[in-house]
Structures are given as structure tokens and as C-alpha cells.
Design a protein around this motif. Structure first.
Motif, PDB file in Angstrom:
ATOM      1  N   ALA A 497       0.833  -1.208   0.000  1.00 58.94           N
ATOM      2  CA  ALA A 497       0.000   0.000   0.000  1.00 58.94           C
ATOM      3  C   ALA A 497       0.865   1.254   0.000  1.00 58.94           C
ATOM      4  CB  ALA A 497      -0.933  -0.007   1.205  1.00 58.94           C
ATOM      5  N   ALA A 501       0.872   4.089  -2.859  1.00 55.07           N
ATOM      6  CA  ALA A 501       0.558   5.484  -2.544  1.00 55.07           C
ATOM      7  C   ALA A 501       1.648   6.423  -3.044  1.00 55.07           C
ATOM      8  CB  ALA A 501       0.365   5.637  -1.039  1.00 55.07           C
ATOM      9  N   VAL A 505       0.888   9.088  -6.067  1.00 57.93           N
ATOM     10  CA  VAL A 505       0.974  10.522  -5.800  1.00 57.93           C
ATOM     11  C   VAL A 505       2.007  11.174  -6.711  1.00 57.93           C
ATOM     12  CG1 VAL A 505       1.647  12.245  -4.086  1.00 57.93           C
ATOM     13  CG2 VAL A 505       0.137  10.366  -3.436  1.00 57.93           C
ATOM     14  N   ALA A 544       0.032   1.297 -10.247  1.00 60.98           N
ATOM     15  CA  ALA A 544       0.038   2.646  -9.678  1.00 60.98           C
ATOM     16  C   ALA A 544       0.517   3.678 -10.693  1.00 60.98           C
ATOM     17  CB  ALA A 544       0.931   2.672  -8.437  1.00 60.98           C
ATOM     18  N   ALA A 584      -6.358   0.998  -6.702  1.00 62.83           N
ATOM     19  CA  ALA A 584      -5.800   0.577  -5.415  1.00 62.83           C
ATOM     20  C   ALA A 584      -6.287  -0.819  -5.036  1.00 62.83           C
ATOM     21  CB  ALA A 584      -6.174   1.589  -4.332  1.00 62.83           C
TER      22      ALA A 584
END
Length: 600
Positions: A497, A501, A505, A544, A584
Motif C-alpha cells: 500500500a 501510494a 501521488v 500505480a 488501489a
């Protein structure tokens, strides 16, 4: 200052420069490579090693393949299917638009598919009375999901493949990306149908893309009025064989006008006498043309664009500017231009009907030229005339499945087969395909040169030394240990995770390719330190990186749709955030199922 600290400073400055967005990304990437050499982090050879890497070669070759697919009319054909089958149903329209975009992305990249389909989707929205904004964001997001269907969908996939080979000795299969890409695509389509009307803003664009799909009919009406234009092929045994090419219609009825004689490819005929297979171009009332063709046994070309445009030949409309050398010369329908490759179909003065006889050329006059597509590309790039619409743009919208479609599809299939079976390394397979596209004349060498997205190539080549430095100086290990210490004993899922992230981002602020180059060595170090399966970590990074959904600057595709849809900077995040949750879920819960975290 230690090497790892220096590398971290250069990394931070690079990210800041990307976010600042005042310098070209190519300059930032090259500056990073030079800074690493200047501080002694990498050698001179390593600082420019990216330009000779297999990754860059593979990406460059895929740009050529993508250009060939588009130039062959395959994207136009797909757009035609979209228009044909979508009807007026919003659900069918969205599903088809997003599905076609994703499939096209799988083979020609996110930016290529969005650029190819953007004009047709905008035109389709206008025809159906829908706002382009309601279609373009789902289309772009479908392209991001489609980039994970197969290996060739994104440069990031290629980076992931190379990293997998280096770290584990085994690669990721050509279609293996689709194990996460297909659920992402299905989920994105579902969210667009369910939440799209609520979360995508309704905007009116300032300008709309030109629709060139019916360009032939438009030019016919403007230049020929109520007259028809037909190509009459001279068959074997015709009485016209042997007639002088300059006047083969000696007994033609009143109201029928000879424009010229051409061969099947649209080149002006040069032989003094008519021969079998020649095509006589005539203008006049369509009834008179039909009667004349029947009487002489001539075959009328069954062309959907009135004899102006086909897969072999087309037309270009040019305006004569002031101070052109053409001002004061004579022009007339049927005149062959100085190059010998184009024929004048119409000469029109503003406010007057086109003339059928010789007339002096004035500034502001419009000439309609016909010839092969290659001849139009070559001979209309002339400072003596102003081109109204690019022949290449017209051909791509108006000619589905051109003469290069079959060889392009064969070459594409062969490349996919080579990539799937690993019979040769991926860069070799792509290079062979790119060379074949040029040798088979699907595209010209000039088109191949222009297909290069130099920004992407220089960005990847310039950032590869930073990726190398992050690994060689121990920076990746240091960051990995810091992330592991923060997560503590919470388990590998939380580590995954954290990787998702950070990657997601960063991907909203800088290129997802640059993001992948920065994150990959860090993610592999985390995998090594914590005993997580490296393939699972890499696939998490891949998912991602594709989730560049919250800002228009995240990818060129997001930026492309901004003006045609009338979007504002803050319009992306609402629907983008909903889709980001889907990414996600896939990265954190589906990836570990397919590639177990504890596998060695």
C-alpha cells in the motif's frame, strides 16, 4: 556528503523541477544525468548509457509501429465501427468508445490511441447532440487501463519487464499484464456508466475538432456545385483504346467535360494514346455521365467519395497567397502541375463558380489538386500555395483500411508473436517490425522520423542513470529500510500500500515513466529487504503508474482532451479519484492473488 545523500538531493531537485514545470522535461532529465556525472556518482559512460539501452530502442521502434497502424487507416476503421454501432445509446456509446480506445492503446500507447481517436469521438459527440466532456475523460481513462492489457501498451510496462528480468531472471509474459489490465478496464467502464454523469463536469469547449471524414463530399459541393465527377475506366476491347489522350471524348455530348486521364493510382497519364486500364476523369451532369459510360462500355469507379478520394489517391485544396509566383499564370481543370504528379481539378475565384476553361490566377484563388497521397504530401508543401487541410490528416479520417492495412496487420501480428514467444529479444522484435513497416511502404522514412516522441525517448534515456544511481549508491536500500521501519510489523500488504501510494501521488505530478524509473529500484529493495515477491511489487508499481488520473498534467493524453472537452484543471480529480480507488483495490488485493507476496 555521501553518494546516497547526493543522489537523494539530485532526486529531490529533479522531482521539484518536474513539478515546477517551467523547464522542458527533456532538459531536466539530461540535467539529472549530467549532475550525476559531475558529482562522480556515475561514470561518463553510464551518464549516457540510457541512449543505447534496449528499453529506449524498444520504445522508439514501437513509435514507428504505432505510426504505421494509424497511417494504414486502421484507427480510422476502428473509428468508423464506433460511429456505425454506437447508435444513440449512451451505454453502448461509452462501452464501445472505451473498449476500442483500450484495445488500440494496447498496441500503440496511451497517447497514440487518444490522439488517433480524439477527432472522431468529438465529432461523434456533436452529431449525437452530446457534450464531448462526457465522453473524453472516460476515453482517456480507458486508455490508461488499456495500457495494462499487453506489454506494448506503455513504456512503463517495458521498464517493468526489464526490471523483472534483472531481478528474478524471468520476465512477465506479453499478455500477463492483462491479468490486472482487463479487470481495470471493465471496472473503469462500469464506473463511467454509473458515476460518470455525476462526477464528470458538463463543459462547452471553445473550439471543436474539424471533421474531415466527409471531406470529399464537402469539396464536391464547394468546387463542382451540382456537377458530378466520375472516373471512367477503359476496359479491354473499348473503342476508346488508341484515341488521343488529350481528347478521347471527341463525340461526347454537350455538358460533359474532360478533366484528364489518369492511371489507377491517380497519377496523370503520360502516354499519347489511351490504353486498357486508363481512367478518364469527366465532369458534368451525372445522368449525362452515366449515359456516356453505358454507350462506350466504360466502367465507373464505385467510389464512396465521388471519385475524389480513394485508398490510392486523394485531393488537396490550396489557396494562392499574395506575391506567389503563380499569380498571373494560367490554370484550368485538367492541367498537370509543373511536378507532373498532380492534376488541377478545379480553379475557383472567391464569390464565383469554378471555371471550366483557362483563366488567370489571382491572389486568393483556390485550386483543387488531385494525385497520389504521397505526391500530395510532397508537392503541396510549397511556399507558393497555402494548404487548407493536410492531405495526411484527410487520409487518416477519410480512408479506412488503406493499401497498407494488410501488410501493417501482418507485421503487427508477427511482432506480437515474437514478443509472446520470446523467440528474439523484445527490442529486436520491435526493430524488425519497424523496418518492415518502412520496407513494405506502409509509412515513408520521413513519417517514421516524425513518429518519434523525442520528449519520451530523451526523458527515459536521461532518467535511466538516476535509476542506476539509486540502486548502486544504496539509496534505494536506505529508502526501503525507512519505509519498512515506518510500517513496522504491519505486514507486506501495508508495504504494498505504501509503494502504491508513493507511486500514485508522484505520478500525478510528473511523467508516469519518470515515476516508474524512480520507484522501481526502491520497490525492488523493499522486496529484497522484506522478502516480498519482486514480481508482485513490480506489478503494483505498474498499476500505480497507470493511475495518472487526477490532474491534466499527469500524462499527455490527459492534456490532449482538456481543450476539446472544455475541462478545467480541477475537473479531473472527482471522477479520477473514484477510478483511483479501483486501481488501489486491484494493486493491493488482486495482484497478491495472481502473484503471491510470499513467493520466491
Amino acid at each position: 556528503m555521501s553518494d546516497s545523500t547526493t543522489t537523494l538531493v539530485i532526486l529531490a531537485l529533479a522531482v521539484a523541477a518536474f513539478i515546477w514545470n517551467k523547464l522542458p522535461v527533456e532538459i531536466v532529465a539530461l540535467g539529472v544525468a549530467l549532475a550525476l556525472f559531475g558529482t562522480g556518482i556515475v561514470s561518463a559512460e553510464d551518464s549516457y548509457s540510457g541512449f543505447g539501452s534496449g528499453t529506449v530502442v524498444l520504445i522508439a521502434a514501437l513509435f514507428v509501429v504505432a505510426e504505421a497502424i494509424d497511417a494504414a487507416g486502421i484507427t480510422t476503421w476502428l473509428g468508423g465501427l464506433l460511429i456505425r454501432f454506437s447508435g444513440t445509446s449512451r451505454t453502448r456509446l461509452l462501452v464501445l468508445t472505451m473498449g476500442i480506445t483500450a484495445v488500440l492503446t494496447a498496441f500503440i500507447s496511451v497517447n497514440g490511441s487518444v490522439a488517433a481517436l480524439l477527432p472522431m469521438v468529438v465529432v461523434l459527440a456533436v452529431r449525437l447532440g452530446r457534450e464531448p466532456a462526457q465522453l473524453l475523460m472516460p476515453m482517456a481513462f480507458a486508455a490508461h487501463a488499456g495500457s495494462l492489457l499487453v506489454l506494448t501498451g506503455s513504456p512503463v510496462n517495458i521498464l517493468i519487464l526489464e526490471a523483472a528480468l534483472d531481478s528474478t531472471g524471468r520476465g512477465i509474459g506479453f499478455f500477463e499484464f492483462g491479468l490486472v489490465g482487463l479487470p481495470l478496464l471493465i471496472g473503469t467502464i462500469g464506473l463511467a456508466l454509473w458515476l460518470g454523469p455525476k462526477l464528470i463536469p458538463r463543459r462547452d469547449p471553445d473550439t471543436l475538432t474539424r471533421d474531415l471524414s466527409s471531406h470529399g463530399e464537402t469539396l464536391m459541393r464547394y468546387h463542382l456545385g451540382n456537377d458530378g465527377l466520375s472516373r471512367l475506366e477503359v476496359p479491354a476491347g473499348s473503342g476508346l483504346i488508341g484515341q488521343p489522350s488529350v481528347d478521347p471524348l471527341a463525340d461526347h455530348p454537350e455538358g460533359l467535360f474532360l478533366i484528364g486521364v489518369q492511371d489507377r493510382s491517380g497519377k496523370p497519364g503520360s502516354a499519347p494514346l489511351l490504353a486498357e486500364g486508363d481512367q478518364v476523369i469527366v465532369r458534368g451532369d451525372q445522368g449525362i455521365i452515366d449515359a456516356f459510360a453505358t454507350r462506350h462500355g466504360l466502367i465507373q469507379a464505385a467510389d464512396s467519395t465521388c471519385g475524389l478520394i480513394s485508398s490510392s489517391f486523394g485531393v488537396a485544396e490550396v489557396v494562392v497567397p499574395p506575391r506567389s509566383d503563380l499569380v498571373g499564370t494560367e490554370a484550368y481543370p485538367g492541367m498537370i502541375t509543373e511536378s507532373g504528379a498532380l492534376v488541377v481539378l478545379s480553379h475557383q475565384r472567391p464569390g464565383h463558380p469554378s471555371t471550366l476553361g483557362r483563366a488567370s490566377v489571382n491572389a486568393g484563388d483556390t485550386l483543387l489538386l488531385q494525385g497520389t497521397w504521397s505526391a500530395l504530401d510532397k508537392h503541396t508543401a510549397d511556399h507558393q500555395v497555402i494548404l487548407v487541410d493536410s492531405p495526411d490528416a484527410v487520409r487518416r479520417q477519410a480512408v479506412p483500411l488503406g493499401p497498407g492495412a494488410v501488410p501493417a496487420l501482418v507485421v503487427l501480428g508477427a511482432m506480437v508473436l515474437m514478443l509472446t514467444t520470446n523467440v528474439v529479444p523484445a527490442p529486436i522484435a520491435a526493430m524488425l517490425a519497424a523496418i518492415a513497416m518502412v520496407l513494405l511502404r506502409v509509412i515513408t522514412p520521413g513519417q517514421a522520423h516524425r513518429s518519434m516522441a523525442w520528449q519520451t525517448l530523451i526523458l527515459v534515456a536521461g532518467m535511466i542513470p538516476l535509476s542506476l544511481a539509486i540502486t548502486s549508491t544504496g539509496t534505494a536500500t536506505m529508502i526501503a529500510e525507512a519505509m519498512i521501519s515506518v510500517v513496522g510489523d504491519s505486514g507486506p500488504l501495508l508495504l504494498l500500500a505504501a509503494i502504491f501510494a508513493v507511486t500514485a501521488v508522484l505520478g500525478q505530478l510528473i511523467s508516469n515513466t519518470a515515476t516508474a524509473l524512480i520507484i522501481i529500484p526502491i520497490a525492488l529493495s523493499i522486496a529484497g529487504e522484506s522478502g516480498i515477491n519482486p514480481i508482485a511489487v513490480l506489478m503494483c508499481v505498474s498499476v500505480a503508474s497507470a493511475a495518472a488520473l487526477l490532474t491534466p498534467v499527469a500524462t499527455p493524453a490527459n492534456m490532449m482532451i482538456m481543450q476539446p472537452a472544455g475541462y478545467r484543471f480541477g475537473d479531473y480529480w472527482k471522477f479520477g479519484l473514484a477510478v483511483m480507488v479501483l486501481y488501489a483495490v486491484v494493486a493491493l488485493f488482486l495482484v497478491p492473488v495472481i502473484w503471491p507476496l510470499g513467493a520466491s
